[in-house]
Design a protein around this motif. Structure first.
Motif, PDB file in Angstrom:
ATOM      1  N   ASP A 104      -9.077  -4.679  11.002  1.00 52.92           N
ATOM      2  CA  ASP A 104      -8.031  -3.751  10.605  1.00 52.92           C
ATOM      3  C   ASP A 104      -6.755  -4.524  10.243  1.00 52.92           C
ATOM      4  O   ASP A 104      -6.153  -5.175  11.097  1.00 52.92           O
ATOM      5  CB  ASP A 104      -7.720  -2.766  11.733  1.00 52.92           C
ATOM      6  N   GLY A 105      -6.382  -4.456   8.976  1.00 58.13           N
ATOM      7  CA  GLY A 105      -5.182  -5.148   8.529  1.00 58.13           C
ATOM      8  C   GLY A 105      -5.379  -6.606   8.195  1.00 58.13           C
ATOM      9  O   GLY A 105      -4.405  -7.301   7.887  1.00 58.13           O
ATOM     10  N   ALA A 106      -6.603  -7.127   8.230  1.00 59.32           N
ATOM     11  CA  ALA A 106      -6.836  -8.540   7.925  1.00 59.32           C
ATOM     12  C   ALA A 106      -6.461  -8.835   6.477  1.00 59.32           C
ATOM     13  O   ALA A 106      -6.656  -8.018   5.586  1.00 59.32           O
ATOM     14  CB  ALA A 106      -8.291  -8.912   8.184  1.00 59.32           C
ATOM     15  N   HIS A 107      -5.954 -10.044   6.252  1.00 64.34           N
ATOM     16  CA  HIS A 107      -5.459 -10.420   4.929  1.00 64.34           C
ATOM     17  C   HIS A 107      -5.836 -11.876   4.682  1.00 64.34           C
ATOM     18  O   HIS A 107      -5.033 -12.780   4.883  1.00 64.34           O
ATOM     19  CB  HIS A 107      -3.942 -10.227   4.857  1.00 64.34           C
ATOM     20  N   GLY A 108      -7.078 -12.094   4.259  1.00 68.22           N
ATOM     21  CA  GLY A 108      -7.579 -13.446   4.059  1.00 68.22           C
ATOM     22  C   GLY A 108      -7.988 -13.703   2.627  1.00 68.22           C
ATOM     23  O   GLY A 108      -7.897 -12.823   1.758  1.00 68.22           O
ATOM     24  N   PRO A 109      -8.480 -14.912   2.324  1.00 67.93           N
ATOM     25  CA  PRO A 109      -8.920 -15.250   0.970  1.00 67.93           C
ATOM     26  C   PRO A 109     -10.194 -14.499   0.578  1.00 67.93           C
ATOM     27  O   PRO A 109     -10.923 -13.990   1.418  1.00 67.93           O
ATOM     28  CB  PRO A 109      -9.175 -16.765   1.045  1.00 67.93           C
ATOM     29  N   ASP A 110     -10.448 -14.480  -0.730  1.00 65.76           N
ATOM     30  CA  ASP A 110     -11.652 -13.864  -1.284  1.00 65.76           C
ATOM     31  C   ASP A 110     -12.701 -14.954  -1.478  1.00 65.76           C
ATOM     32  O   ASP A 110     -12.642 -15.747  -2.425  1.00 65.76           O
ATOM     33  CB  ASP A 110     -11.313 -13.197  -2.614  1.00 65.76           C
ATOM     34  N   ILE A 111     -13.682 -15.006  -0.580  1.00 62.96           N
ATOM     35  CA  ILE A 111     -14.710 -16.040  -0.629  1.00 62.96           C
ATOM     36  C   ILE A 111     -15.765 -15.732  -1.683  1.00 62.96           C
ATOM     37  O   ILE A 111     -16.443 -16.628  -2.186  1.00 62.96           O
ATOM     38  CB  ILE A 111     -15.356 -16.191   0.765  1.00 62.96           C
ATOM     39  N   THR A 113      -9.978  -0.572   0.612  1.00 63.58           N
ATOM     40  CA  THR A 113      -9.949  -1.852  -0.094  1.00 63.58           C
ATOM     41  C   THR A 113     -10.961  -2.858   0.423  1.00 63.58           C
ATOM     42  O   THR A 113     -11.262  -3.829  -0.270  1.00 63.58           O
ATOM     43  CB  THR A 113      -8.539  -2.459   0.005  1.00 63.58           C
ATOM     44  N   ALA A 114     -11.510  -2.663   1.634  1.00 65.79           N
ATOM     45  CA  ALA A 114     -12.523  -3.593   2.134  1.00 65.79           C
ATOM     46  C   ALA A 114     -13.788  -3.536   1.304  1.00 65.79           C
ATOM     47  O   ALA A 114     -14.626  -4.438   1.385  1.00 65.79           O
ATOM     48  CB  ALA A 114     -12.844  -3.293   3.597  1.00 65.79           C
ATOM     49  N   PRO A 165     -14.411  -8.705   4.261  1.00 60.59           N
ATOM     50  CA  PRO A 165     -13.978  -9.706   5.241  1.00 60.59           C
ATOM     51  C   PRO A 165     -15.162 -10.337   5.957  1.00 60.59           C
ATOM     52  O   PRO A 165     -16.241  -9.742   6.071  1.00 60.59           O
ATOM     53  CB  PRO A 165     -13.127  -8.879   6.219  1.00 60.59           C
ATOM     54  N   ALA A 166     -14.980 -11.560   6.444  1.00 53.10           N
ATOM     55  CA  ALA A 166     -15.995 -12.281   7.214  1.00 53.10           C
ATOM     56  C   ALA A 166     -15.366 -12.781   8.499  1.00 53.10           C
ATOM     57  O   ALA A 166     -14.185 -13.138   8.535  1.00 53.10           O
ATOM     58  CB  ALA A 166     -16.554 -13.450   6.405  1.00 53.10           C
ATOM     59  N   ASN A 167     -16.164 -12.809   9.565  1.00 50.14           N
ATOM     60  CA  ASN A 167     -15.644 -13.140  10.890  1.00 50.14           C
ATOM     61  C   ASN A 167     -16.350 -14.357  11.455  1.00 50.14           C
ATOM     62  O   ASN A 167     -17.547 -14.334  11.683  1.00 50.14           O
ATOM     63  CB  ASN A 167     -15.826 -11.950  11.841  1.00 50.14           C
ATOM     64  N   LEU A 168     -15.584 -15.429  11.671  1.00 44.84           N
ATOM     65  CA  LEU A 168     -16.110 -16.632  12.302  1.00 44.84           C
ATOM     66  C   LEU A 168     -15.754 -16.598  13.784  1.00 44.84           C
ATOM     67  O   LEU A 168     -14.607 -16.393  14.154  1.00 44.84           O
ATOM     68  CB  LEU A 168     -15.518 -17.878  11.641  1.00 44.84           C
ATOM     69  N   ARG A 169     -16.764 -16.766  14.627  1.00 41.51           N
ATOM     70  CA  ARG A 169     -16.591 -16.769  16.081  1.00 41.51           C
ATOM     71  C   ARG A 169     -15.915 -15.508  16.599  1.00 41.51           C
ATOM     72  O   ARG A 169     -15.144 -15.537  17.547  1.00 41.51           O
ATOM     73  CB  ARG A 169     -15.823 -18.015  16.517  1.00 41.51           C
ATOM     74  N   GLY A 170     -16.195 -14.376  15.982  1.00 41.42           N
ATOM     75  CA  GLY A 170     -15.733 -13.105  16.494  1.00 41.42           C
ATOM     76  C   GLY A 170     -14.276 -12.796  16.262  1.00 41.42           C
ATOM     77  O   GLY A 170     -13.785 -11.765  16.731  1.00 41.42           O
ATOM     78  N   LEU A 171     -13.560 -13.636  15.533  1.00 38.57           N
ATOM     79  CA  LEU A 171     -12.148 -13.388  15.250  1.00 38.57           C
ATOM     80  C   LEU A 171     -11.993 -12.775  13.864  1.00 38.57           C
ATOM     81  O   LEU A 171     -12.919 -12.767  13.054  1.00 38.57           O
ATOM     82  CB  LEU A 171     -11.362 -14.692  15.366  1.00 38.57           C
ATOM     83  N   SER A 172     -10.807 -12.268  13.565  1.00 38.74           N
ATOM     84  CA  SER A 172     -10.578 -11.555  12.310  1.00 38.74           C
ATOM     85  C   SER A 172     -10.748 -12.482  11.116  1.00 38.74           C
ATOM     86  O   SER A 172     -10.707 -13.712  11.232  1.00 38.74           O
ATOM     87  CB  SER A 172      -9.175 -10.948  12.305  1.00 38.74           C
ATOM     88  N   ALA A 173     -10.919 -11.875   9.943  1.00 40.25           N
ATOM     89  CA  ALA A 173     -11.219 -12.641   8.738  1.00 40.25           C
ATOM     90  C   ALA A 173     -10.110 -13.612   8.371  1.00 40.25           C
ATOM     91  O   ALA A 173     -10.365 -14.655   7.768  1.00 40.25           O
ATOM     92  CB  ALA A 173     -11.473 -11.678   7.577  1.00 40.25           C
ATOM     93  N   ASP A 174      -8.859 -13.293   8.713  1.00 42.58           N
ATOM     94  CA  ASP A 174      -7.765 -14.189   8.359  1.00 42.58           C
ATOM     95  C   ASP A 174      -7.461 -15.208   9.450  1.00 42.58           C
ATOM     96  O   ASP A 174      -6.415 -15.864   9.417  1.00 42.58           O
ATOM     97  CB  ASP A 174      -6.498 -13.393   8.001  1.00 42.58           C
ATOM     98  N   SER A 175      -8.373 -15.362  10.411  1.00 41.32           N
ATOM     99  CA  SER A 175      -8.234 -16.407  11.425  1.00 41.32           C
ATOM    100  C   SER A 175      -9.035 -17.655  11.065  1.00 41.32           C
ATOM    101  O   SER A 175      -9.112 -18.583  11.864  1.00 41.32           O
ATOM    102  CB  SER A 175      -8.695 -15.887  12.796  1.00 41.32           C
ATOM    103  N   THR A 176      -9.651 -17.660   9.886  1.00 44.14           N
ATOM    104  CA  THR A 176     -10.394 -18.820   9.398  1.00 44.14           C
ATOM    105  C   THR A 176      -9.707 -19.344   8.147  1.00 44.14           C
ATOM    106  O   THR A 176      -9.519 -18.600   7.178  1.00 44.14           O
ATOM    107  CB  THR A 176     -11.849 -18.455   9.082  1.00 44.14           C
TER     108      THR A 176
END
Length: 882
Positions: free
Chosen positions: A142-149, A101-102, A107-118
């Motif tokens: 792995d398992g990140a669940h964030g918005p669709d930018i 599904t990726a 996913p996008a990573n701000l400051r090296g954290l997972s996509a759902d940490s932003t």
């Protein structure tokens, strides 16, 4: 003051930014498409980062980047993620060639954290998350669940504000790494139409995009600003023939070349429509509404199914003893016994034969059709079936889906005129957002259906929907300080639902050959069964207080606290303290400390599916279980709890004339991070429990995984930003240098996470990123140049530790030349990665040589390349403004 002025200066600032006099540029200073004299100085005002009044980014106690519409327009990319990656070095985005599904929502990573940490905001309001959970996210996601930018069309944006600091005390869950606020255009007149076409130097990936924006008055007291984008993108391929497929070809078997494609997916009918409306109701109040409708179809590659080794479809591996008494694995052809039984059905048994002749056949060649035992036992026996009769060269599924995204936000803001609360600004809003992903898998089989299997399936759908209601209030109180104290307070109610819809029957049903060892469900991504389908909902509410205290003209102190209660795991309280001290007219110091959290999503807590992935270099099927599944609990899982963070930043801001520089150090500690566990081998007893729990294709499963809070990390880094504007080369010039150093250390973990995932968390992303931008504007010409530096990173192929290596640093260059025909028409030609810098190459020798497994999976470049693996991309675009 007339309401229109107040609307733009104070209350509507939640949704916009304001240009005022001064010399500061934000992240990168750029000229307008119609050249702007350099002495028309601009200071950037940011809404994000404070619940009270917006302020200059130089006066903010936390680091903020502002990416203006001019910079967004100059990016040759048609993908919002790529636009942001080029402007914010602490943001990393990977291409995802084969990653379930990726491939649909990157996913996008701000400051090296997972996509759902932003946290993602639109006009200052929380954006709903995507329905796509990144099951194969390359370790870090792995398992990140964030918005669709990717749904945001560049032409709809006035600017993008990137808060590089934790903000959970102000905005709630997910703001551990920072906040990105997309600010929509609010013009009441004018507009533009833009067309782009481009392709990669390799001659593939051709992309066409048409964008439009128009501003209209909404009566005489408001505006309606509408934007649209329509895009199609062809797939790319950076592949060589797999050695095993090449060996079949040499043996006379018809196999596609390449059998497996590593490249960007095909994107069709990518449509996005955004609307932003505002209306003055009277002198002291306004109404606003904005929202979107977006959809697209995505189709990408999957792993090749080898006709000699793909268990559950072609082969039935068995452990045997060799002549020395050592145990070894021998592949036997999986043969289905079609002899009618007592009720006209196929016989039971694992193709061991019933006297008719449907017995196991050892695979001893790369063209089993030439084996006499196959000719006699299968090819010439109508009662026996093997998939080599139907698909002799194997097959490669294509995975994709249809994405639909909708949202609407409506509210009113203004200033109370009731005597006892007069002077309090209010903002009351409600929002609804929904994201649907209907999955499709093509060119595959439900092996248990034998020769009657369909080749295309719809495995089901995920739907993520969210409701938000907010009440935000601000009171300005005179305490005798240098300015009024900003006292902001408010409440939020949030409801989140994750729904799983079952797939078509053929995608999950157990056909007549299921009892003979043939796999059940659409191979590669089995459909969601009715037992897996369901609707899961969670509600939470919150209250916050945010105070800004300007003790002197040179000292600002901010403090915030937020209480949040979730009906599943309970409550959490987080706080933040930040300050900005101007030491001299040119130098200011800033610092912040905050605690934060990220709540597990409803999807992470309840989803279950079957994935096909590589494990130790072997293609296997693994079940992803919910954390409360009996097997997961037996293996050590627990109900998910929130991630908890604490972070601080220390920075300095320097301004002198046309020079603007900032230097910020950050340190983010996150405990109990949520991720997908490593794959765990299944026992026969485990399988019996899974069968009872309704998991499909259990006999074909080798492993399971689940979401868990298992590891702690510390991420630290430095951001440096420098901007300078001047007259140069008979025109207006602006320069920007931005650098980021980022390092993540996994402080503690267990075998549930595993050493390889730790290596991916710590090493996949480059520790050093930098961009240097030069923008030059003349009367009729504009030249945009950006040099991108990417430090060393860990190259990984097929998520397999044996492929990992340290990849070299690299430099890429982007350029665009614009010609202003007149005030209305502009044409531009440009290229990203203009010198066609190649990604790190995967080691391989001669892929046509049988047995050469230095690259057994057909990729050319490591997919973890921070600048992608497709190479140079050139484009042409035309713009009409009215």
């Amino acid at each position: 003051m007339h309401i229109t002025n107040k609307f733009k200066q104070k209350t509507l600032s939640i949704a916009i930014s304001i240009a005022i006099s001064g010399s500061l540029m934000s992240h990168i200073a750029l000229a307008e498409d119609v050249p702007v004299p350099v002495d028309e100085k601009v200071e950037r005002i940011a809404v994000v980062g404070s619940r009270a009044a917006p302020r200059s980014i130089a006066d903010s106690p936390v680091p903020i980047d502002i990416i203006g519409s001019d910079e967004i327009a100059r990016s040759g990319s048609t993908d919002m993620l790529e636009i942001l990656k080029g402007s914010v070095p602490s943001l990393n985005v990977h291409a995802n060639p084969i990653s379930d599904t990726a491939s649909l929502v990157r996913p996008a990573n701000l400051r090296g954290l997972s996509a759902d940490s932003t946290l993602i905001l639109v006009n200052g309001k929380r954006r709903h998350r995507s329905s796509v959970i990144t099951f194969q996210g390359g370790g870090i996601n792995d398992g990140a669940h964030g918005p669709d930018i990717s749904v945001f069309p560049s032409i709809a944006l006035k600017q993008v504000e990137v808060l590089r600091d934790g903000a959970a005390a102000q905005y709630g869950s997910d703001a551990i790494a920072g906040v990105i606020n997309f600010v929509l255009k609010d013009d009441a007149e004018g507009g533009s139409l833009e067309a782009k076409v481009g392709e990669y130097y390799e001659g593939d990936g051709t992309t066409t995009q048409i964008l439009g924006n128009i501003g209209m008055p909404l009566t005489q007291d408001g505006f309606a600003n509408l934007s649209f984008s329509y895009k199609n993108a062809d797939p790319t391929s950076r592949s060589v023939q797999r050695p095993d497929a090449a060996a079949f070809g040499l043996a006379g078997v018809d196999v596609d070349d390449p059998a497996q494609v590593w490249g960007s997916p095909e994107i069709s009918d990518d449509i996005s429509i955004f609307a932003n409306l505002g209306l003055d109701l009277d002198e002291f109040s306004q109404a606003y509404m904005f929202g979107n409708y977006s959809q697209r179809d995505v189709k990408g590659g999957f792993y090749y199914r080898n006709p000699n080794t793909r268990g559950g479809v072609y082969s039935n591996p068995k452990k045997v003893l060799d002549e020395n008494g050592n145990e070894t694995i021998v592949n036997y052809l999986l043969v289905g016994d079609l002899t009618p039984g007592d009720v006209g059905q196929v016989n039971n048994g694992l193709a061991d034969g019933d006297g008719i002749g449907c017995s196991n056949i050892e695979i001893t060649s790369n063209n089993i059709a030439t084996q006499q035992n196959y000719i006699d036992g299968v090819a010439n026996n109508p009662n026996c079936f093997a998939f080599t009769e139907m698909l002799p060269g194997g097959f490669t599924p294509n995975f994709g889906g249809h994405i639909e995204d909708t949202s609407i936000v409506a509210g009113t803001r203004g200033e109370f005129q009731i005597p006892w609360i007069q002077g309090i600004d209010y903002d009351f809003s409600g929002s609804y957002g929904s994201n649907e992903s209907r999955y499709e898998i093509y060119n595959t089989v439900n092996a248990s259906l034998g020769a009657d299997t369909p080749r295309d399936f719809s495995p089901g759908k995920y739907i993520q929907s969210e409701w938000n209601f907010n009440a935000d209030l601000v009171k300005y109180i005179d305490f005798g300080m240098a300015d009024d104290v900003n006292f902001a307070f408010g409440a939020e109610w949030h409801d989140e639902t994750f729904e799983i819809l079952a797939g078509d029957v053929a995608s999950y049903e157990a056909g007549p050959l299921s009892t003979q060892g043939f796999s059940v469900g659409s191979n590669g991504f089995p459909g969601f069964t009715p037992a897996q389908a369901g609707e899961y909902t969670r509600t939470n509410y919150a209250g916050y207080v945010d105070v800004g205290m300007p003790f002197t003209d040179n000292w600002l102190l901010e403090a915030a606290v937020r209480y949040e209660d979730y009906e599943t795991f309970g409550s959490t309280t987080n706080y933040k303290v930040a300050t900005n001290v101007r030491v001299t007219d040119d130098i200011a110091l800033r610092a912040s400390y905050n605690t934060g959290f990220r709540a597990p999503t409803v999807g992470q807590a309840n989803v279950s599916t079957v994935q096909t992935s590589f494990e130790s270099g072997v293609l296997v099927d693994a079940a992803l279980l919910s954390p409360t599944n009996p097997i997961a609990l037996q293996l050590g899982s627990e109900e998910l709890s929130p991630e908890k963070s604490s972070s601080y930043t220390l920075g300095v801001v320097y301004t002198l004339g046309e020079v603007y520089m900032t230097l910020d150090y950050y340190n983010i500690k996150v405990d109990d991070r949520i991720s997908q566990s490593a794959k765990i081998d299944l026992s026969d007893a485990d399988k019996a429990i899974l069968i009872a729990d309704g998991i499909p294709n259990v006999e074909g499963l080798s492993q399971v995984s689940y979401f868990t809070n298992d590891f702690d990390t510390t991420t630290q880094g430095v951001d440096f930003v420098a901007n300078y504007s001047t007259d140069l080369l008979w025109g207006d010039s602006s320069f920007a240098l931005v650098y980021n150093w980022n390092e993540t250390t996994v402080d503690s973990y267990t075998d549930v996470t595993g050493d390889f995932k730790v290596s991916r968390l710590e090493n996949d992303l480059p520790k050093h990123r930098a961009t240097f931008t030069w923008n030059q504007a003349w009367e009729y010409l504009g030249l945009f140049t950006r040099v991108n530096y990417y430090g060393e990173y860990q190259g990984v192929h097929v998520d397999y530790d044996a492929t990992a290596k340290t990849a070299s640093d690299a430099v890429t260059v982007d350029m665009e030349l614009s010609y202003y025909i007149n005030e209305a028409f502009t044409v531009a030609v440009g290229a990203q990665n203009i010198f066609d810098k190649k990604a790190e190459r995967i080691d391989y020798d001669d892929p046509s040589t049988p047995g050469d497994d230095s690259n057994a999976w057909g990729g050319v470049y490591y997919e973890t390349s921070p600048y992608g693996f497709n190479g140079g991309y050139y484009y042409l675009k035309g713009i009409y403004r009215f």
